[in-house]
Design an enzyme around this catalytic site. Structure first.
Site, PDB file in Angstrom:
ATOM      1  N   CYS A  44      12.739  -4.108  31.908  1.00 21.96           N
ATOM      2  CA  CYS A  44      13.072  -3.054  32.863  1.00 21.96           C
ATOM      3  C   CYS A  44      14.397  -3.258  33.572  1.00 21.96           C
ATOM      4  O   CYS A  44      14.779  -2.447  34.411  1.00 21.96           O
ATOM      5  CB  CYS A  44      11.929  -2.886  33.866  1.00 21.96           C
ATOM      6  SG  CYS A  44      10.417  -2.379  33.024  1.00 21.96           S
ATOM      7  N   HIS A 102      14.879  -0.925  43.173  1.00 16.47           N
ATOM      8  CA  HIS A 102      14.031  -0.854  41.979  1.00 16.47           C
ATOM      9  C   HIS A 102      12.816  -0.004  42.328  1.00 16.47           C
ATOM     10  O   HIS A 102      12.444   0.888  41.591  1.00 16.47           O
ATOM     11  CB  HIS A 102      13.643  -2.262  41.539  1.00 16.47           C
ATOM     12  CG  HIS A 102      12.854  -2.295  40.273  1.00 16.47           C
ATOM     13  ND1 HIS A 102      13.369  -1.864  39.068  1.00 16.47           N
ATOM     14  CD2 HIS A 102      11.575  -2.691  40.012  1.00 16.47           C
ATOM     15  CE1 HIS A 102      12.434  -2.004  38.126  1.00 16.47           C
ATOM     16  NE2 HIS A 102      11.351  -2.500  38.667  1.00 16.47           N
ATOM     17  N   GLU A 129      10.930  -7.055  46.414  1.00 21.67           N
ATOM     18  CA  GLU A 129      12.270  -6.497  46.521  1.00 21.67           C
ATOM     19  C   GLU A 129      12.736  -6.421  47.982  1.00 21.67           C
ATOM     20  O   GLU A 129      13.901  -6.707  48.291  1.00 21.67           O
ATOM     21  CB  GLU A 129      12.223  -5.110  45.904  1.00 21.67           C
ATOM     22  CG  GLU A 129      13.488  -4.362  46.018  1.00 21.67           C
ATOM     23  CD  GLU A 129      13.451  -3.113  45.169  1.00 21.67           C
ATOM     24  OE1 GLU A 129      12.349  -2.570  44.923  1.00 21.67           O
ATOM     25  OE2 GLU A 129      14.521  -2.685  44.761  1.00 21.67           O
ATOM     26  N   LYS A 139      12.663   6.388  41.778  1.00 20.51           N
ATOM     27  CA  LYS A 139      11.462   6.419  40.937  1.00 20.51           C
ATOM     28  C   LYS A 139      10.382   7.283  41.575  1.00 20.51           C
ATOM     29  O   LYS A 139       9.459   7.728  40.906  1.00 20.51           O
ATOM     30  CB  LYS A 139      10.944   4.995  40.694  1.00 20.51           C
ATOM     31  CG  LYS A 139      11.865   4.170  39.799  1.00 20.51           C
ATOM     32  CD  LYS A 139      11.241   2.840  39.415  1.00 20.51           C
ATOM     33  CE  LYS A 139      12.195   1.971  38.602  1.00 20.51           C
ATOM     34  NZ  LYS A 139      13.295   1.390  39.381  1.00 20.51           N
ATOM     35  N   HIS A 197       9.380   5.821  36.379  1.00 21.08           N
ATOM     36  CA  HIS A 197       9.952   4.555  35.917  1.00 21.08           C
ATOM     37  C   HIS A 197      10.095   4.610  34.397  1.00 21.08           C
ATOM     38  O   HIS A 197       9.121   4.461  33.669  1.00 21.08           O
ATOM     39  CB  HIS A 197       9.027   3.413  36.334  1.00 21.08           C
ATOM     40  CG  HIS A 197       9.576   2.040  36.030  1.00 21.08           C
ATOM     41  ND1 HIS A 197      10.776   1.837  35.383  1.00 21.08           N
ATOM     42  CD2 HIS A 197       9.072   0.804  36.288  1.00 21.08           C
ATOM     43  CE1 HIS A 197      10.986   0.539  35.257  1.00 21.08           C
ATOM     44  NE2 HIS A 197       9.974  -0.102  35.790  1.00 21.08           N
ATOM     45  N   PHE A 224       9.797  -7.219  33.511  1.00 18.82           N
ATOM     46  CA  PHE A 224       8.907  -8.129  32.793  1.00 18.82           C
ATOM     47  C   PHE A 224       9.779  -9.110  32.000  1.00 18.82           C
ATOM     48  O   PHE A 224      10.792  -8.737  31.422  1.00 18.82           O
ATOM     49  CB  PHE A 224       8.000  -7.359  31.837  1.00 18.82           C
ATOM     50  CG  PHE A 224       6.849  -6.665  32.505  1.00 18.82           C
ATOM     51  CD1 PHE A 224       6.737  -6.629  33.885  1.00 18.82           C
ATOM     52  CD2 PHE A 224       5.861  -6.042  31.751  1.00 18.82           C
ATOM     53  CE1 PHE A 224       5.675  -5.995  34.498  1.00 18.82           C
ATOM     54  CE2 PHE A 224       4.785  -5.398  32.345  1.00 18.82           C
ATOM     55  CZ  PHE A 224       4.697  -5.372  33.715  1.00 18.82           C
TER      56      PHE A 224
END
Lengths: 423, 404, 88
Positions: free
Chosen positions: A170, A310, A321, A342, A347, A406
């Protein structure tokens, strides 16, 4: 020797709720959301049944029937967005040495939609372990190895410089653009067509995120399903799309008198070396990436006007975050607006980093910070200014955009107005 | 650019040898690793041969905690990385965590794992898909797992450019070292010899359908008729030259030059990009063609692609002016694993003064190449060029040279 | 399987299949009240274990209960709540 500075001179976005960067910006600046109940397939077997789908007609964007057949949806996004970004830049690539024009495409999951569909056929619905090659289409290998995306983009724009796909989960969408900027800085290319694309809204993706309960099970109000930083959030909403850019060396862009959106002033990626899906709550590695990106940009933390988060909408991410931004920006974190688009476009895995770079550049262009939609009641552990519900007009000359993925990847990029005088 | 990037560790998992020593002696001895597929029954498929890594028992090397969440490709990568670190004399726990990164390439990720979960989804239902599917199949998995295993928090990443990707990853490692990270684990391993991966590869139409393990993959031979896929590759430890010297590391050689290009779009009539990639790599290394002692060729075993490569080599070096070899005739084409494995071979060739052979081929006389065939050739070597191409037009060239 | 209680042995078998066993951990020791962290199982491993249980026993576990289960005893209780309620 002055280091070569890299600027964005062309942008195109294919996102849920808006194909084209103007529609995309209209969605963001008005705080509308593009999440909806899944229409691509019957979502009823799945825990999560919402997604942010793009209304994309490849024929309307000039792809030929053969191109459409051989390209996965994500490759189609990439080619259309890349071509349009080049047109936006006003560059005539045919007039350049093709070996000086490079391509960098980010994608987390490649042609996952095409693979899911073709597996179903060659395995006859999962019945055959020894899957039947006579039912495989000739382009199956292009789905298997997503470097085909870079090939398609290179062919589409006539590039013959160093080209690749950057696949870091991501953070792919930030890392592909960071990689591209490095090619120009080191002198390996003069122009890079860079961006990222993913089209993961497919049964196998829904099933794998169901299995780790990462996507939201809330589908009573699809348009309100993505709620980063809100106390009631419970997972992300899968999206799809692409954003592409034309990157050039600053002096070359100035010499041809073209519009410059933003400078890619700093970039770094670091890894948490902790867990394939888990995050340590202290955000130390993302903070380190931010610190290095700011340093490369020669910016103080206090000069950041906006943090493009993010903000996936999982508890783990939002807290991680928030901690990382506090750790890197210090007290300034509390004074800096930080929002997650998002909440509006979902996402899109490897694509979202580039889409967020586009949002950041457009925020600078318009001096407007996009909001975090659906944020009514912030998680008490997330106590920064997340720009709830409504966009905010403010001078925006320096933007920090971050990503977390990830595999443990943590990436940060600083966009700055190139006309800003250096410190 | 004064920072030099050197290779200090090599870890190999290859079809003709598991572990660097086994593989290297097999490679110098011309030992073939191509055989009929044993990992599944290939009878129904037109191509039945592959280069399979023999005797790899993951549970002998990895904790049972890792096994449910890893594809074979990740297990091979983790073990190769362990061996490369040991070979370099590096104990990661002793180094600052942000001073180490991981840059690998992948072509197909954990494709066999993906097949298993696609089967679970379509044959049994959505609730049967593993929690590990969210990362075990994806292209970034090897870099992620290596970074976690060794606590490496520096810059990490993954590139995908099919067969050229392994060299592109090493180039990306060199960039990170130049930017200040002292150690990068790099290279690549690919492994997708499972029915679903096989069907994907068959779709290229470029696989050899010969049943003869010694006659199926014949690059630069008049009978070239496709390639044999393999699995495996090499993981390398690359370091800042000064840092390596300061710790007294044994250095295999330096990554001295790199160039990458794309072929033009089909039908353009323009020259393929391989020659330009070679020229760029030599310029990057500040070398004249005459200073290159050996070329490790890509060896597509497709007549048109072989001609392109032969012409590129002769255009740069002259006719029969430099020894050329294709050790992957013993392993099959390992996708992104091939470039790093050839780079490892080039470094060991320099060390041992020997060029490993290209086996099984009878060179086509149309190509003006000095191919090292049948048996290894002793030679004094300082500089080697490694070529790697990827389906879709990727050309990468890398120069390594001795540092002593 | 229906009607059978979910035991520690069932859990150990499930964990081994779902996530293996960390080095230095003895699952056959006295682990009933040992924190999963100490046994080397993080949330992902427990999610996979929960999925295996759901498939094997044909039940849907309570997500919160499984998520909150920090020890084998709590996990087993969370499963048995469903086994008894579905077979009652």
């Amino acid at each position: 020797m002055n280091r070569r500075r890299v600027v964005i001179t062309g942008i195109e976005v294919i996102a849920p709720g808006g194909v084209g960067k103007d529609r995309f910006w209209d969605l963001l600046s008005n705080g509308r959301t593009a999440t909806r109940g899944i229409t691509f397939f019957d979502p009823s077997p799945f825990r999560s049944q919402v997604a942010a789908e793009a209304d994309f007609d490849p024929y309307a964007h000039g792809l030929t029937p053969q191109e459409i057949r051989r390209m996965d949806r994500a490759a189609q996004f990439a080619v259309v967005a890349a071509r349009t970004a080049v047109a936006d830049s006003g560059l005539s690539l045919d007039a350049l040495d093709p070996y000086r024009v490079a391509v960098a495409v980010g994608s987390a999951v490649g042609a996952t939609m095409g693979l899911d569909q073709e597996y179903r056929v060659v395995s006859d619905g999962g019945r055959l372990d020894l899957v039947d090659h006579t039912y495989a289409p000739p382009h199956l290998y292009n789905h298997m190895v997503p470097s085909s995306f870079a090939t398609e983009v290179a062919w589409a724009v006539g590039a013959q410089g160093p080209s690749t796909v950057v696949s870091t989960g991501c953070t792919s969408g930030i890392d592909s653009v960071g990689y591209a900027a490095e090619l120009i800085r080191e002198g390996s290319a003069d122009v890079v067509v860079a961006g990222s694309s993913d089209a993961p809204i497919s049964p196998i993706t829904m099933a794998c995120f169901d299995a780790i309960k990462a996507t939201t099970p809330r589908h009573d109000e699809p348009e309100r399903a993505s709620r980063p930083f809100d106390a009631t959030r419970n997972g992300f909403v899968l999206g799809e799309g692409a954003a592409f850019f034309v990157l050039e060396e600053l002096e070359a862009a100035r010499a041809r008198g073209t519009h410059v959106y933003a400078e890619i002033a700093g970039y770094a990626t670091r890894s948490n070396a902790y867990h394939m899906t888990g995050l340590r709550p202290d955000g130390a590695e993302m903070a380190e990436a931010i610190r290095i990106a700011l340093d490369e940009a020669r910016l103080n933390a206090g000069e950041v006007d906006y943090v493009n988060a993010h903000g996936s909408g999982t508890k783990q991410n939002d807290r991680h975050e928030t901690a990382a931004v506090k750790r890197s920006l210090g007290e300034h974190a509390y004074r800096t607006p930080m929002s997650s688009i998002k909440s509006m476009v979902g996402h899109s895995l490897g694509a979202i980093g580039s889409i967020e770079i586009a949002a950041s550049a457009l925020a600078m262009e318009h001096d407007v910070v996009p909001p975090t939609a659906n944020l009514h009641r912030p998680d008490p552990e997330c106590d920064l200014d997340y720009v709830p519900i409504t966009a905010r007009e403010q001078r925006t000359d320096a933007v920090l955009t971050v990503g977390s993925g990830f595999g443990g990847f943590q990436s940060a990029m600083v966009l700055a107005a190139p006309w800003r005088s250096p410190r | 650019m004064s920072t030099r990037t050197v290779v200090t560790g090599i870890g190999v998992t290859a079809p003709n040898g598991l572990g660097t020593d086994h593989w290297w002696s097999a490679t110098c001895g011309g030992k073939n690793g191509i055989a009929r597929i044993t990992r599944f029954d290939p009878s129904a498929y037109p191509a039945k041969l592959a280069g399979q890594v023999p005797g790899f028992q993951a549970e002998q090397h990895l904790s049972s905690r890792l096994l449910p969440q890893t594809d074979r490709v990740t297990r091979l990568s983790l073990v190769a990385a362990d061996w490369a670190l040991a070979d370099a004399g590096i104990t990661p726990a002793d180094l600052p965590d942000f001073d180490m990164g991981v840059m690998t390439a992948s072509s197909a990720g954990g494709f066999e794992f993906g097949q298993g979960e696609l089967r679970n989804l379509w044959a049994r239902g959505a609730g049967h898909v593993s929690a590990y599917q969210s990362f075990a199949w994806f292209y970034a998995v090897n870099s992620g797992q290596i970074s976690i295993r060794h606590g490496m928090k520096g810059p990490s990443g993954v590139v995908v450019s099919e067969g050229a990707g392994g060299l592109d990853a090493i180039a990306q490692a060199r960039r990170q070292i130049r930017k200040g990270t002292p150690l990068i684990v790099t290279g690549a391993v690919d492994a997708s010899i499972c029915p679903w991966g096989w069907v994907g590869q068959l779709a290229t139409g470029k696989l050899s359908t010969s049943d003869d393990p010694t006659g199926a993959y014949l690059p630069f031979d008049r009978d070239a008729a496709g390639y044999v896929p393999g699995e495996g590759g090499a993981i390398l430890i690359t370091e800042d030259g000064e840092a390596a010297r300061a710790r007294g590391a044994r250095v295999y050689g330096e990554i001295a030059g790199y160039g990458a290009t794309m072929d033009p779009r089909p039908g353009s009539g323009r020259e393929p990009g391989l020659r330009a990639a070679i020229t760029l790599a030599l310029a990057d290394a500040a070398l004249d063609p005459a200073q290159v002692d050996v070329v490790f060729a890509d060896g597509a075993a497709d007549p048109a692609a072989d001609r392109t490569e032969a012409e590129a080599i002769t255009a740069v070096f002259g006719q029969r002016a430099v020894p050329v070899t294709v050790p992957k005739t013993m392993t099959g084409r390992l996708y992104s694993g091939s470039g790093p494995l050839d780079l490892a071979a080039a470094l060991l060739a320099i060390r041992d003064g020997v060029i490993p052979p290209t086996v099984h081929i009878d060179p086509c006389r149309d190509y003006a190449l000095d191919l090292v065939i049948t048996a290894a050739r002793p030679a004094t070597l300082r500089t080697a060029l490694v070529l790697a191409r990827g389906a879709g037009g990727f050309n990468s060239a890398m120069v390594v040279r001795a540092t002593h | 399987m229906a009607g059978t209680a979910f035991t520690l042995d069932d859990l150990k078998r499930t964990l081994r299949q779902a996530a293996g066993v960390a080095e230095g951990v003895d699952l056959d020791g006295d682990i009933l009240d040992t924190d999963f962290d100490a046994l080397g199982y993080e949330s992902l491993a427990l999610l996979e274990a929960g999925s295996l249980v759901e498939r094997e026993y044909g039940i849907a576990l309570d997500e919160e209960a499984v998520n909150d289960a920090r020890t084998p005893r709590a996990f087993i209780d969370a499963v048995n709540t469903h086994l008894t309620s579905t077979t009652a």
